[in-house]
Design a protein around this motif. Structure first.
Motif, PDB file in Angstrom:
ATOM      1  N   LEU A  42       0.827  -1.215   0.000  1.00  0.00           N
ATOM      2  CA  LEU A  42       0.000   0.000   0.000  1.00  0.00           C
ATOM      3  C   LEU A  42       0.860   1.265   0.000  1.00  0.00           C
ATOM      4  N   ASN A  43       2.138   1.139   0.357  1.00  0.00           N
ATOM      5  CA  ASN A  43       2.994   2.331   0.305  1.00  0.00           C
ATOM      6  C   ASN A  43       3.740   2.457  -1.017  1.00  0.00           C
ATOM      7  N   ARG A  44       3.235   1.832  -2.088  1.00  0.00           N
ATOM      8  CA  ARG A  44       3.827   1.992  -3.420  1.00  0.00           C
ATOM      9  C   ARG A  44       2.763   2.208  -4.494  1.00  0.00           C
ATOM     10  N   VAL A  45       1.580   2.647  -4.105  1.00  0.00           N
ATOM     11  CA  VAL A  45       0.486   2.748  -5.088  1.00  0.00           C
ATOM     12  C   VAL A  45      -0.217   4.107  -5.078  1.00  0.00           C
ATOM     13  N   TRP A  46       0.395   5.127  -4.428  1.00  0.00           N
ATOM     14  CA  TRP A  46      -0.308   6.401  -4.278  1.00  0.00           C
ATOM     15  C   TRP A  46      -0.282   7.203  -5.561  1.00  0.00           C
ATOM     16  N   PRO A  47      -1.349   7.960  -5.823  1.00  0.00           N
ATOM     17  CA  PRO A  47      -2.536   8.219  -4.993  1.00  0.00           C
ATOM     18  C   PRO A  47      -3.687   7.243  -5.227  1.00  0.00           C
ATOM     19  N   GLY A  48      -3.389   6.068  -5.743  1.00  0.00           N
ATOM     20  CA  GLY A  48      -4.424   5.066  -5.944  1.00  0.00           C
ATOM     21  C   GLY A  48      -5.202   5.259  -7.238  1.00  0.00           C
ATOM     22  N   LYS A  49      -6.094   4.313  -7.491  1.00  0.00           N
ATOM     23  CA  LYS A  49      -6.932   4.365  -8.700  1.00  0.00           C
ATOM     24  C   LYS A  49      -8.348   3.954  -8.336  1.00  0.00           C
ATOM     25  N   ARG A  50      -9.315   4.631  -8.954  1.00  0.00           N
ATOM     26  CA  ARG A  50     -10.711   4.257  -8.720  1.00  0.00           C
ATOM     27  C   ARG A  50     -11.150   3.172  -9.687  1.00  0.00           C
ATOM     28  N   VAL A  51     -10.746   3.301 -10.962  1.00  0.00           N
ATOM     29  CA  VAL A  51     -11.128   2.297 -11.961  1.00  0.00           C
ATOM     30  C   VAL A  51      -9.866   1.654 -12.516  1.00  0.00           C
ATOM     31  N   ASN A  52     -10.008   0.410 -12.981  1.00  0.00           N
ATOM     32  CA  ASN A  52      -8.897  -0.318 -13.592  1.00  0.00           C
ATOM     33  C   ASN A  52      -7.706  -0.407 -12.649  1.00  0.00           C
ATOM     34  N   GLY A  53      -7.977  -0.559 -11.361  1.00  0.00           N
ATOM     35  CA  GLY A  53      -6.897  -0.657 -10.382  1.00  0.00           C
ATOM     36  C   GLY A  53      -7.057  -1.903  -9.534  1.00  0.00           C
ATOM     37  N   TRP A  54      -5.937  -2.400  -8.988  1.00  0.00           N
ATOM     38  CA  TRP A  54      -5.978  -3.511  -8.051  1.00  0.00           C
ATOM     39  C   TRP A  54      -6.672  -3.061  -6.766  1.00  0.00           C
ATOM     40  N   LEU A  55      -7.068  -4.028  -5.939  1.00  0.00           N
ATOM     41  CA  LEU A  55      -7.769  -3.692  -4.693  1.00  0.00           C
ATOM     42  C   LEU A  55      -6.953  -2.703  -3.854  1.00  0.00           C
ATOM     43  N   THR A  56      -5.637  -2.943  -3.751  1.00  0.00           N
ATOM     44  CA  THR A  56      -4.801  -2.048  -2.935  1.00  0.00           C
ATOM     45  C   THR A  56      -4.830  -0.627  -3.495  1.00  0.00           C
ATOM     46  N   GLU A  57      -4.849  -0.502  -4.821  1.00  0.00           N
ATOM     47  CA  GLU A  57      -4.926   0.827  -5.437  1.00  0.00           C
ATOM     48  C   GLU A  57      -6.286   1.472  -5.164  1.00  0.00           C
TER      49      GLU A  57
END
Ligand SMILES: [Zn+2]
Length: 370
Positions: free
Chosen positions: A114-129
């Motif tokens: 989780l500390n390598r996926v910021w700021p994340g994704k709402r669509v087309n992203g893994w659960l952690t993103e």
């Protein structure tokens, strides 16, 4: 007139404390993934601070430190607001405690950090993103300051220590490039001037000193936008990475850590009172993590306590063959320094943490009562 705060479906009025959950999704067997939060909305205006813990999964002591600190906050006496994400990575906390003896750092659902996926994704992203997206957009971007809490992992106990990440003041680039796996997006780099970076570094440094740990490890390197602290800096949110406690045990480091969090709120003039500071604080620019080469049973020397001063070459402990007593590795201090974190578990695999040592020959700032 102070305004209400909205987090997910929860409204927190001025002078109120609320607890709730941020829904992320539902797993295959219908297990709900939701992230718990606590928000205290102060009765009067002031800064907005996020206290976040367990980004790396099995480092749960930050959650206990936040819980204890927040019990000492009266919403009516608070200026501004405190947003708490004590269990930001809940699946890793649930299931990460049994991997090696230091605990799993990734989300077991998709094996991402989780500390390598910021700021994340709402669509087309893994659960952690998707989790990062919810945390970033629902909570973190409402704040001006962020305390990112870690602990010594499942294997080590740790004194409270501030680990500020700052922009490079030399000729290195401001932002790290080449995120190899394509996750993590750069945000907010437009208008990133030397003046803005210097001001961000000044605020990070002040907050690190105010935290009140006996040791501060100052690090300047290009901001990594895939890490929460880097993404925060690039978006004008002042981040401070700290560590305290570990190995899932309650000892003095937990209340010390809570006092350090309250020091930050005092520094930002959100609560009344004088900061509680140690007699001596040092800031170092070098810090060594000693990890074992051998596996076996680790037997530590009795004088290797948290805060102990060690000399280069001093024996920290030995990794033994648990059957034959053969010494597989004699672990010696690679520098002169102070023990900030030390192993408290006996079984060890190759690469296991032995100690973190702050380099007392690399002190760049010091404050002392004496
Ligand atoms: Zn960590």
């Amino acid at each position: 007139m102070r305004e209400s705060i909205q987090v997910g479906s929860t409204t927190i009025k001025p002078g109120e404390r609320a607890y709730g959950y941020l829904p992320v999704g539902v797993l295959a067997a219908r297990t709900e993934v939701r992230i718990p939060f606590q928000v205290v909305n102060g009765a009067s205006d002031g800064p907005r601070v996020c206290l976040e813990s367990t980004l790396h999964g099995w480092e749960p002591m930050g959650a206990e430190i936040i819980r204890r600190a927040m019990l000492r906050i009266d919403p009516h006496g608070l200026r501004g607001a405190v947003y708490c994400l004590p269990l930001a990575n809940p699946l890793s906390v649930e299931f990460g405690g049994t991997v090696e003896s230091s605990g799993m750092r990734v989300n077991p659902a998709d094996v991402l950090d989780l500390n390598r996926v910021w700021p994340g994704k709402r669509v087309n992203g893994w659960l952690t993103e998707q989790m990062a997206y919810v945390l970033w957009n629902e909570v973190i971007t409402q704040c001006e300051y962020l305390i990112d809490m870690h602990d010594g992992t499942g294997a080590c106990d740790e004194l409270p220590v501030a680990f500020p990440h700052a922009f490079p003041s030399d000729s290195q680039p401001a932002v790290a490039g080449g995120i190899a796996d394509g996750i993590g997006a750069v945000g907010g780099t437009e208008g990133l001037t030397h003046e803005k970076m210097a001001e961000m570094n000044r605020q990070i440094r002040e907050m690190a000193i105010a935290f009140g740990s006996s040791v501060i490890w100052w690090r300047e390197h290009p901001a990594n936008p895939a890490m929460l602290s880097g993404q925060a800096m690039l978006n004008g949110i002042v981040p401070l990475v700290v560590e305290a406690g570990g190995a899932g045990i309650i000892d003095d480091t937990i209340d010390q850590g809570a006092e350090c969090l309250l020091n930050i709120l005092k520094h930002l003039e959100m609560i009344a009172g004088d900061p509680v500071l140690p007699k001596r604080q040092i800031m170092v620019e070098n810090y060594v993590v000693y990890r074992s080469l051998a596996g076996g049973f680790y037997l530590q020397e009795p004088e290797i306590k948290l805060g102990a001063e060690v000399k280069k070459g001093q024996v920290l402990g030995r990794v033994l063959d648990p059957v034959t007593s053969e010494v597989m590795e004699t672990c010696t201090a690679p520098i002169n320094g102070i023990i900030i974190s030390r192993r408290v578990r006996m079984p060890i695999n190759p690469g296991g943490y032995i100690a973190h040592i702050a380099d007392t020959d690399a002190v760049i700032w010091e404050r002392s009562n004496r």
